[in-house]
Design a protein around this motif. Structure first.
Motif: not given
Length: 138
Positions: A23-43
């Motif tokens: 109850g500390l923040i509202k659901e709309v305050e959840i921080r998220e982002m869409t990112v383009q990532c490199v799929v790195d099977t060596g990482a």
């Protein structure tokens, strides 16, 4: 050789989800982002930049010394837990913040946890056991 594979993922601050439950923040305050990532099977894991860490509001949990592919030793920050979404699949992990990183890397542990692999023909992520939803484990 497959070449570079890029995929879109969503990163969500899991601590924010907990704060909603408390109850500390509202659901709309959840921080998220869409990112383009490199799929790195060596990482090994999920690697994000300091800019992504700041935008998601992730605290640094601890530091970890790591050796890069070029042999350089660096000290990485390990951030609080994020939820990683790819299509209908998700998993949680503590991302590593690599000094000077400009791209998000999706490494082998998150790939295995979401049951994904790189299809070398299409240069895309696909389900190891097909592209059907994994379902819930109760």
């Amino acid at each position: 050789m497959v070449g570079t594979v890029y995929e879109e993922i969503i990163l969500e601050n899991l601590g924010d989800k907990y704060r909603v439950e408390c109850g500390l923040i509202k659901e709309v305050e959840i921080r998220e982002m869409t990112v383009q990532c490199v799929v790195d099977t060596g990482a090994e894991t999920l690697v994000i930049s300091e800019a992504v860490q700041q935008e998601l509001g992730l605290r640094t949990e601890h530091l970890h010394e790591s050796t890069l592919a070029n042999g350089e030793t660096v000290v990485c920050k390990i951030a609080e837990t994020v939820k990683v979404y790819w299509k209908d699949r998700s998993m949680t992990c503590e991302p590593w913040i690599l000094p000077g990183a400009s791209e998000v890397l999706l490494g082998s542990i998150p790939l295995e946890n979401i049951d994904l692999m790189v299809d070398s023909k299409s240069r895309k992520l696909v389900g190891v056991h097909g592209d059907q939803p994994l379902g819930r484990i109760w």
